[in-house]
Enzyme design. Structure first.
Site, PDB file in Angstrom:
ATOM      1  N   GLU A 131       0.848  -1.184   0.000  1.00 32.11           N
ATOM      2  CA  GLU A 131       0.000   0.000   0.000  1.00 32.11           C
ATOM      3  C   GLU A 131       0.889   1.243   0.000  1.00 32.11           C
ATOM      4  O   GLU A 131       1.872   1.297   0.760  1.00 32.11           O
ATOM      5  CB  GLU A 131      -0.906   0.023   1.239  1.00 32.11           C
ATOM      6  CG  GLU A 131      -1.936   1.126   1.179  1.00 32.11           C
ATOM      7  CD  GLU A 131      -2.918   1.104   2.354  1.00 32.11           C
ATOM      8  OE1 GLU A 131      -3.760   2.013   2.426  1.00 32.11           O
ATOM      9  OE2 GLU A 131      -2.828   0.195   3.202  1.00 32.11           O
ATOM     10  N   GLY A 271       2.968   2.075  10.831  1.00 29.88           N
ATOM     11  CA  GLY A 271       2.753   1.395  12.086  1.00 29.88           C
ATOM     12  C   GLY A 271       2.457  -0.074  11.872  1.00 29.88           C
ATOM     13  O   GLY A 271       2.990  -0.941  12.564  1.00 29.88           O
ATOM     14  N   ALA A 272       1.609  -0.359  10.873  1.00 29.42           N
ATOM     15  CA  ALA A 272       1.230  -1.738  10.576  1.00 29.42           C
ATOM     16  C   ALA A 272       0.471  -1.730   9.256  1.00 29.42           C
ATOM     17  O   ALA A 272       0.058  -0.683   8.760  1.00 29.42           O
ATOM     18  CB  ALA A 272       0.382  -2.336  11.695  1.00 29.42           C
ATOM     19  N   GLU A 274      -2.627  -3.997   7.006  1.00 24.57           N
ATOM     20  CA  GLU A 274      -3.729  -4.943   7.205  1.00 24.57           C
ATOM     21  C   GLU A 274      -3.850  -5.998   6.129  1.00 24.57           C
ATOM     22  O   GLU A 274      -4.947  -6.551   5.918  1.00 24.57           O
ATOM     23  CB  GLU A 274      -5.045  -4.167   7.274  1.00 24.57           C
ATOM     24  CG  GLU A 274      -5.533  -3.544   5.951  1.00 24.57           C
ATOM     25  CD  GLU A 274      -5.097  -2.110   5.739  1.00 24.57           C
ATOM     26  OE1 GLU A 274      -5.711  -1.405   4.931  1.00 24.57           O
ATOM     27  OE2 GLU A 274      -4.124  -1.689   6.402  1.00 24.57           O
ATOM     28  N   GLU A 308      -5.804  -2.999  12.844  1.00 26.91           N
ATOM     29  CA  GLU A 308      -5.520  -3.807  11.655  1.00 26.91           C
ATOM     30  C   GLU A 308      -6.478  -4.983  11.544  1.00 26.91           C
ATOM     31  O   GLU A 308      -6.865  -5.368  10.436  1.00 26.91           O
ATOM     32  CB  GLU A 308      -4.065  -4.286  11.676  1.00 26.91           C
ATOM     33  CG  GLU A 308      -3.031  -3.185  11.817  1.00 26.91           C
ATOM     34  CD  GLU A 308      -3.199  -2.055  10.816  1.00 26.91           C
ATOM     35  OE1 GLU A 308      -3.671  -2.306   9.682  1.00 26.91           O
ATOM     36  OE2 GLU A 308      -2.848  -0.906  11.153  1.00 26.91           O
ATOM     37  N   HIS A 311      -9.743  -3.868  10.052  1.00 24.30           N
ATOM     38  CA  HIS A 311      -9.663  -3.637   8.607  1.00 24.30           C
ATOM     39  C   HIS A 311     -10.146  -4.848   7.813  1.00 24.30           C
ATOM     40  O   HIS A 311     -10.475  -4.708   6.629  1.00 24.30           O
ATOM     41  CB  HIS A 311      -8.221  -3.331   8.207  1.00 24.30           C
ATOM     42  CG  HIS A 311      -7.912  -1.875   8.098  1.00 24.30           C
ATOM     43  ND1 HIS A 311      -8.712  -0.983   7.420  1.00 24.30           N
ATOM     44  CD2 HIS A 311      -6.859  -1.149   8.566  1.00 24.30           C
ATOM     45  CE1 HIS A 311      -8.178   0.233   7.474  1.00 24.30           C
ATOM     46  NE2 HIS A 311      -7.059   0.162   8.167  1.00 24.30           N
ATOM     47  N   GLU A 330      -9.838   4.140   6.323  1.00 29.37           N
ATOM     48  CA  GLU A 330      -9.013   4.533   7.459  1.00 29.37           C
ATOM     49  C   GLU A 330      -9.783   5.332   8.509  1.00 29.37           C
ATOM     50  O   GLU A 330      -9.648   5.081   9.703  1.00 29.37           O
ATOM     51  CB  GLU A 330      -7.782   5.313   6.977  1.00 29.37           C
ATOM     52  CG  GLU A 330      -6.825   4.490   6.128  1.00 29.37           C
ATOM     53  CD  GLU A 330      -6.260   3.282   6.854  1.00 29.37           C
ATOM     54  OE1 GLU A 330      -6.414   3.167   8.085  1.00 29.37           O
ATOM     55  OE2 GLU A 330      -5.650   2.432   6.162  1.00 29.37           O
TER      56      GLU A 330
END
Length: 889
Positions: A131, A271-272, A274, A308, A311, A330
């Site tokens: 992404e 941060g992370a 999904e 996450e 998501h 988001e």
């Protein structure tokens, strides 16, 4: 990453130009063959022409960057070179049939990838970040979110070096190969866009658990980490189980695959991520033990794990049609993780923290060159629009639906959204329509929240008529000044919660002029015009207004109120958020006045009313300790800087320091008593009461007692540092020492480094604490640390811990009038731009507010911005931020 040269100026992409792709990809088969020197990616794509947009004979254009094409075949037949064209951004095939199979083989070099997008290596392990638009770094593809396909992925690698091979979906087959190699095949039955593809390979171990869904299915939960971190995963696992249960209980959403995997990596831009069934996380948001992570770290991990996971439905099962709709997934998912954290911890505390972040960071973004709606109208580099506006303001806009519809109505709307759009790529409008359909209500007025940039401002006037016993509330809405060019402001639908209090602090029953009876003690008013008035009747005495309770809309409020009213609300408001906010407003007013006095050379004096109000909070035994800690905290300098122009960093620092010292000296005895009351000598506990106690005693120590700088306090700090059995207390004590010019500071830093130098996440804290110090020589320390053997420009966490902390959070030292820090940042941005443009663009944003400072600092920052933009081969990431910063007025 695209590069800007003097000959090519990047051009914006506009939302209104969206059109469906000329071709759809229905099925993807990938074979990824990992080797040290090169990785070979074979793809087989099942493609069909989109008859709504493409005529027969329309060329097929696939995205591709930094790929070396080795083979290409159409329906099994190799294509001659005359049938296609390859350039640095695309593969163009001149003629294709309506339905066909395209096979390609490409070579890539993950070990040379310092940008940390596409497929790259972190600590010798392979991982991906696709992404927004980086799947094109792995193979040729229609790399856009509205192209959704099913994927099967086969990974092969050296068995000894990469025993663990992971991808999306379910593991369906494994096998052995020659030369001590092996392979694993994964199949994901759910259609997904390419940005959700993931692959991980390496020397990893698994901390696992299970979760039984509401339909009785048992899901295997796997957290994959490097072997030395296996004892730091239990909290992440528990957080995941809590999130899965909460999503079932709150929204009836059940996980859909047989396994849910999380992988922690050290080198990660975000941060992370999904990715469907295989979340890749920055290790900061997975790994924790009480001795290595603070209470806030634990809470952040729980929130990000939940985010996450959530998501899976709000982002994966239903995704974005195009990247302009990013807030669709988001903003909605941030809202969901905020509700989750509020349920897991404390609603009022969570609300205050979220609003503080919004006001300090997002309101500032609205006042700068990057001001944009939560659904932007254009961008040059999409990575620059993963902003606090899209995420946090987007979450506040989603919260408006809940405020208007209630939690039950919101849940009905979300169910309708999934019923209509499961498996689809949709828009923000589709979400609003689903909410409206489920509740049989017109929500069109909310559309302006998606299309307008800037922060709405509510100007409020209240008037009491004793003879008529009426209270008239007049509210006008406009937009806060937005330097970036924006269309004319149109009034938004703003839900406003209000209450009125009598002089004894009792909430009054509220009846509007057109009503027959009172309806509750709190009312939800809808402001939809530029100006409206609301008349409350049967009000026996002049009331005190509690406005925008719970921060019911993301707006600024302008209201002339006597300080006595603010002090009254600090003592009596039954809305915890507004009680806290009243104290902040009063402190802000006084701090800004003190800053003016300091700049003018006048003697500084603190209003006795504020001292008295602060004392009441300090001694209020009914307050939850965490809420008390939050209520005691003074507005920070960065937020205060937004309220004035030009920003006088020195005056704000001196004013806040003065107020802190006065409060500390006035209440020295009470503060010491609070510290002793909540300073436990018992072994560490992670109970809610223990967390609250640590939060209050460390606030008292760090933000007030340290300002006294006396021997007793220094001894307390030293004792806490030496005897701490948890990172929360150790870090708090070390942060106190960072504000003191005493030998114990250097001794503690050496001791901390000696103990934790081999733990990257804890060492990040060591760098950050030094960068956040307000002592005069902090820049010299930062310059020295930038040459430290453990500082690494290739690791985003390390860069953020030192550089971002100093440049974005340490206002008084970054903006030193000599301009040395500006030059340091500009040089570092240019160096970093060659390695990791995404990270460089985040850092250069520290200059975004340059026009709001005094002439000297303006000129110094402008000079550095011009130096940056004059560099050849500047990335589009940095070019967009700097050009917008220089060009807005």
């Amino acid at each position: 990453m695209n590069k800007k040269t003097e000959q090519t100026i990047p051009q914006p992409i506009y939302r209104h130009d969206y059109r469906q792709p000329d071709y759809w990809i229905d099925k993807v088969e990938l074979a990824v063959d990992l080797h040290d020197d090169v990785t070979i990616v074979r793809s087989i794509l099942q493609i069909r022409r989109n008859k709504d947009t493409a005529s027969e004979g329309q060329p097929l254009v696939l995205n591709g960057e930094k790929l070396t094409l080795k083979e290409i075949a159409l329906n099994g037949q190799p294509l001659p070179e005359s049938a296609y064209q390859v350039d640095r951004e695309a593969l163009i095939i001149f003629s294709v049939p309506d339905h066909f199979e395209l096979s390609t083989v490409v070579a890539i070099k993950p070990h040379e990838n310092t940008e940390l997008v596409g497929l790259y290596q972190s600590n010798g392990n392979y991982c991906t970040q696709c992404e927004a638009e980086s799947f094109r770094r792995i193979t040729y593809f229609l790399d856009r979110p509205d192209v959704m396909a099913t994927y099967s992925t086969t990974i092969s690698a050296d068995k000894a070096r990469y025993p663990v091979l992971l991808s999306n979906g379910n593991r369906v087959a494994t096998g052995e190969l020659e030369n001590n190699r092996h392979w694993v095949r994964w199949e994901d039955p759910f259609r997904k866009p390419s940005y959700l593809f993931a692959l991980v390979a390496g020397q990893l171990v698994c901390h696992h658990g299970t979760f039984k869904t509401m339909s009785g299915r048992e899901i295997r939960l796997e957290i994959w980490v490097e072997p030395q971190n296996i004892d730091k995963c239990e909290h992440a696992l528990l957080s995941l189980q809590k999130a899965m249960q909460w999503d079932e209980q709150t929204f009836g959403l059940e996980y859909d695959l047989d396994v849910y995997m999380i992988v922690a990596v050290n080198d990660f831009n975000m941060g992370a991520m999904e990715n469907k069934g295989l979340n890749v996380f920055n290790s900061k948001f997975v790994l924790c033990r009480p001795d290595t992570a603070t209470d806030d770290d634990y809470e952040d991990i729980e929130a990000v794990i939940a985010h996450e996971y959530f998501h899976n439905w709000t982002g994966n099962r239903v995704t974005c049609r195009d990247w302009f709709q990013l807030t669709l997934k988001e903003g909605l998912t941030v809202y969901r993780d905020q509700r989750f954290t509020a349920d897991m911890t404390d609603f009022a505390l969570k609300r205050i923290r979220d609003v503080k972040k919004l006001r300090t960071l997002q309101f500032a973004e609205d006042q700068g060159p990057m001001a944009h709606p939560i659904r932007p109208e254009s961008y040059i580099e999409m990575n620059n629009f993963y902003t606090i506006t899209v995420y946090e303001k987007g979450a506040e806009v989603v919260r408006l639906y809940e405020t208007l519809l209630g939690k039950e109505g919101f849940a009905k709307g979300l169910a309708r959204y999934f019923e209509k759009h499961d498996g689809q790529a949709v828009t923000c409008d589709d979400f609003r329509v689903a909410m409206a359909e489920a509740n049989q209500i017109d929500l069109t007025p909310l559309d302006r929240w998606y299309s307008q940039a800037g922060t709405p401002v509510c100007e409020v006037r209240g008037r009491y008529d004793a003879e008529q016993m009426t209270y008239t509330l007049q509210v006008t809405q406009s937009r806060a000044p937005t330097p970036a060019v924006q269309p004319a402001f149109m009034p938004c639908l703003i839900p406003i919660r209000v209450s009125l209090f009598d002089p004894k602090g009792q909430a009054l029953p509220l009846q509007l002029a057109d009503e027959n009876v009172p309806i509750g003690e709190e009312r939800l008013l809808s402001l939809s015009e530029t100006q409206q008035q609301f008349i409350f009747v049967n009000i026996p005495q002049e009331p005190v207004l509690s406005f925008l309770r719970g921060f019911s809309a993301p707006v600024q409020v302008k209201m002339q109120r006597p300080r006595e009213h603010l002090a009254f609300l600090m003592a009596h408001d039954n809305d915890s958020f507004n009680r806290w906010d009243a104290g902040q407003i009063l402190a802000q007013e006084l701090l800004l006045n003190l800053a003016q006095d300091w700049a003018a050379g006048r003697e500084l004096k603190l209003d006795p009313l504020f001292i008295q109000s602060f004392g009441k909070i300090l001694t209020d035994s009914r307050l939850n300790p965490s809420l008390k800690a939050m209520a005691m905290m003074l507005p920070d300098e960065k937020f205060l800087g937004q309220q004035i122009e030009p920003i006088d960093v020195d005056a704000l620092y001196e004013a806040r320091s003065f107020m802190t010292r006065v409060l500390a000296r006035t209440f020295r005895r009470e503060l010491l008593a609070l510290y002793q009351q909540y300073h436990s000598t018992s072994p560490y506990s992670n109970s809610r009461s223990a967390i609250d106690a640590r939060r209050l005693k460390n606030t008292v120590l760090r933000h007030f007692l340290t300002a006294l700088q006396d021997e007793e306090v220094i001894a307390l700090i030293g004792q806490q540092f030496q005897h701490a059995d948890n990172m929360t207390d150790m870090q708090a004590a070390l942060s106190c020492l960072m504000e003191l010019e005493i030998p114990e500071r250097e001794q503690a830093l050496q001791q901390f480094y000696g103990r934790w130098q081999h733990d990257p996440l804890v060492l990040d804290k060591w760098f950050a604490l030094q960068a956040s110090s307000s002592l005069p020589k902090t820049l010299d320390r930062v310059l020295s640390l930038a040459s430290h053997p453990d500082f690494n420009l290739r690791n985003p966490n390390r860069v953020r811990s030192l550089i971002w902390t100093f440049c974005s959070l340490n206002q008084v030292r970054f903006h030193s009038a000599d301009g040395r820090a500006y030059k340091f940042l500009a040089e570092l941005v240019l160096e970093l731009d060659r390695l990791n443009p995404q990270l460089a663009s985040r850092l250069v944003g520290a200059f975004n507010q340059w026009r709001r400072f005094d002439k000297l600092r303006r000129n110094l920052m402008e000079s550095q911005l011009n130096t940056i933009i004059a560099q050849p081969n500047l990335s589009t990431d940095v070019y967009e931020i700097v050009s917008r910063s220089l060009n807005y007025r």
